[in-house]
Design a protein around this motif. Sequence first.
Motif, short mmCIF file in Angstrom:
data_model
loop_
_atom_site.label_atom_id
_atom_site.label_comp_id
_atom_site.label_asym_id
_atom_site.label_seq_id
_atom_site.Cartn_x
_atom_site.Cartn_y
_atom_site.Cartn_z
N PRO A 191 -16.91 61.51 64.65
CA PRO A 191 -15.90 60.45 64.62
C PRO A 191 -16.46 59.18 63.98
N LEU A 192 -15.59 58.42 63.35
CA LEU A 192 -16.03 57.16 62.76
C LEU A 192 -16.33 56.16 63.88
N PRO A 193 -17.32 55.29 63.71
CA PRO A 193 -17.69 54.34 64.76
C PRO A 193 -16.54 53.38 65.08
N GLU A 194 -16.55 52.87 66.28
CA GLU A 194 -15.57 51.87 66.69
C GLU A 194 -15.70 50.64 65.78
N GLY A 195 -14.56 50.08 65.42
CA GLY A 195 -14.58 48.92 64.54
C GLY A 195 -14.58 49.26 63.06
N THR A 196 -14.52 50.56 62.74
CA THR A 196 -14.45 50.97 61.33
C THR A 196 -13.13 50.53 60.72
N PRO A 197 -13.15 49.92 59.55
CA PRO A 197 -11.88 49.53 58.90
C PRO A 197 -11.04 50.76 58.58
N SER A 198 -9.76 50.52 58.31
CA SER A 198 -8.87 51.63 57.96
C SER A 198 -9.37 52.32 56.69
N ALA A 199 -8.88 53.53 56.48
CA ALA A 199 -9.30 54.30 55.31
C ALA A 199 -8.97 53.56 54.02
N ASP A 200 -7.80 52.93 53.97
CA ASP A 200 -7.40 52.21 52.76
C ASP A 200 -8.33 51.03 52.49
N VAL A 201 -8.77 50.35 53.55
CA VAL A 201 -9.69 49.23 53.38
C VAL A 201 -11.05 49.73 52.90
N ARG A 202 -11.52 50.83 53.47
CA ARG A 202 -12.80 51.40 52.99
C ARG A 202 -12.69 51.82 51.53
N LEU A 203 -11.52 52.33 51.15
CA LEU A 203 -11.31 52.69 49.75
C LEU A 203 -11.44 51.46 48.86
N SER A 204 -10.88 50.33 49.31
CA SER A 204 -10.99 49.08 48.54
C SER A 204 -12.45 48.62 48.45
N LEU A 205 -13.22 48.80 49.52
CA LEU A 205 -14.64 48.44 49.49
C LEU A 205 -15.40 49.30 48.48
N VAL A 206 -15.06 50.57 48.43
CA VAL A 206 -15.72 51.47 47.46
C VAL A 206 -15.36 51.06 46.03
N HIS A 207 -14.10 50.72 45.81
CA HIS A 207 -13.71 50.23 44.48
C HIS A 207 -14.52 48.97 44.13
N ALA A 208 -14.63 48.06 45.09
CA ALA A 208 -15.36 46.81 44.83
C ALA A 208 -16.81 47.08 44.46
N THR A 209 -17.39 48.13 45.01
CA THR A 209 -18.80 48.44 44.77
C THR A 209 -19.02 49.19 43.47
N PHE A 210 -18.13 50.13 43.14
CA PHE A 210 -18.40 51.06 42.04
C PHE A 210 -17.55 50.86 40.79
N ASP A 211 -16.53 50.03 40.84
CA ASP A 211 -15.61 49.94 39.70
C ASP A 211 -16.27 49.49 38.40
N ASP A 212 -17.37 48.75 38.49
CA ASP A 212 -18.03 48.27 37.28
C ASP A 212 -19.09 49.23 36.75
N VAL A 213 -19.25 50.38 37.40
CA VAL A 213 -20.27 51.34 36.98
C VAL A 213 -19.70 52.22 35.86
#
Length: 397
Positions: free
Chosen positions: A45-67
């Motif tokens: 299970p994902l840890p307590e306090g984990t952001p929603s899946a859509d928010v994590r998707l946005s974080l991944v975009h923020a990290t990798f979009d310039d690669v």
Amino acid sequence: MKIGIFGGTFNPPHIGHLQSAKTAAKQLGLDRLLIVPAGAPPHKPLPEGTPSADVRLSLVHATFDDVRGAAVSDIEIKDSKFKYTVDTVKAIKKEYNGARMFLLVGADMFLSLGTWKDSESLLKSVTPAVFSRNADDNRNISVYSDELQELFGTRTEIIENDVLDISSSQLRRLLPQREGVRYITDTTYSYIIKGRLYGAKPDWAWLRGKAYAMLDPKRVPHVAGCESEAVKLAERWGADVDDAREAGILHDITKKLDTAEHIGILAQNGIYIKNLQNSEEKLLHPKSGAALARTVFGVSDEVSNAIMWHTTGRRGMSLLEKVIYLADYIEPERDIPGIDELRKEAYADIDKAMIMGMEMSVDDMRSRGIIPNTTTFDALDDLRERTAPGAIIRESR
């Protein structure tokens, strides 16, 4: 084509993920690197306090979009049937028909590959590409890769990676302590702070850097002085010291903007100014600054209100609002008549200091032909009621 598939919860994504992905893309000569954040991983299970899946998707975009050559896939986020890697790989193979698939995994995950769902089907579809951290990893990977090759005819690639000693679980512990900024890209960290994800609080140096970049350089000493004074006043009177520091750093972030820019920021936040008087233009920056501090830096209502009222004050001011009002007034850069007496009073009786400061401000404005804001008179009345019940001087307006 050579396609790399890099999956995980990325909770949050960090520069270790980024560095590993870039290294694998270069070493394997990948034509496309697919970053696949997991929706609801089946193995834990994902840890307590984990952001929603859509928010994590946005974080991944923020990290990798310039690669270069990288693309973020939402296949596991958007469709709950893709819980297992084997299903995700099958779907990707259909999209990239005939491509050679590399599955990028860490050493620990690699050593359990034989236990994954439909591992035989998976390992006949992909070439595992394993991130090695050290010589021990190399030995363990080599031994297990021989086993996999014997069982499934699968060849394994080892990615020689300069490992960054950080994990997402460590970052989740660091972020609420105003630490961890150096392990996350600036775009991703900004997104985390904006939403105060993972209970994150901004690193002080990072916050100052962002705030100072928004200022006229000549104003930086004043803001630094306000921060310092706010902390001292908060310690003296029992206000939240961290809130006072945040408000002190951010209180003037829109000071150099023009009227149209202030109004634009306020409109974006649902605040509309009608019939603006010339005397009110200088009172826009606390309002727009409070709005921007919320939307860009995710400050609390308490901090936002302290920024909002640091120029005029208001009736029923909170302790933090008083601290920021006075810190802005008495910080070390200020050199105006009566300031030394006000500085002493600020540490002796905060309400009397507020009255003194507001009266000085009113007198100064009148001497320059400026009509003081009625909000300040309301604040003065309120403070006078608190310090001397019945002594309400309304005729001074």
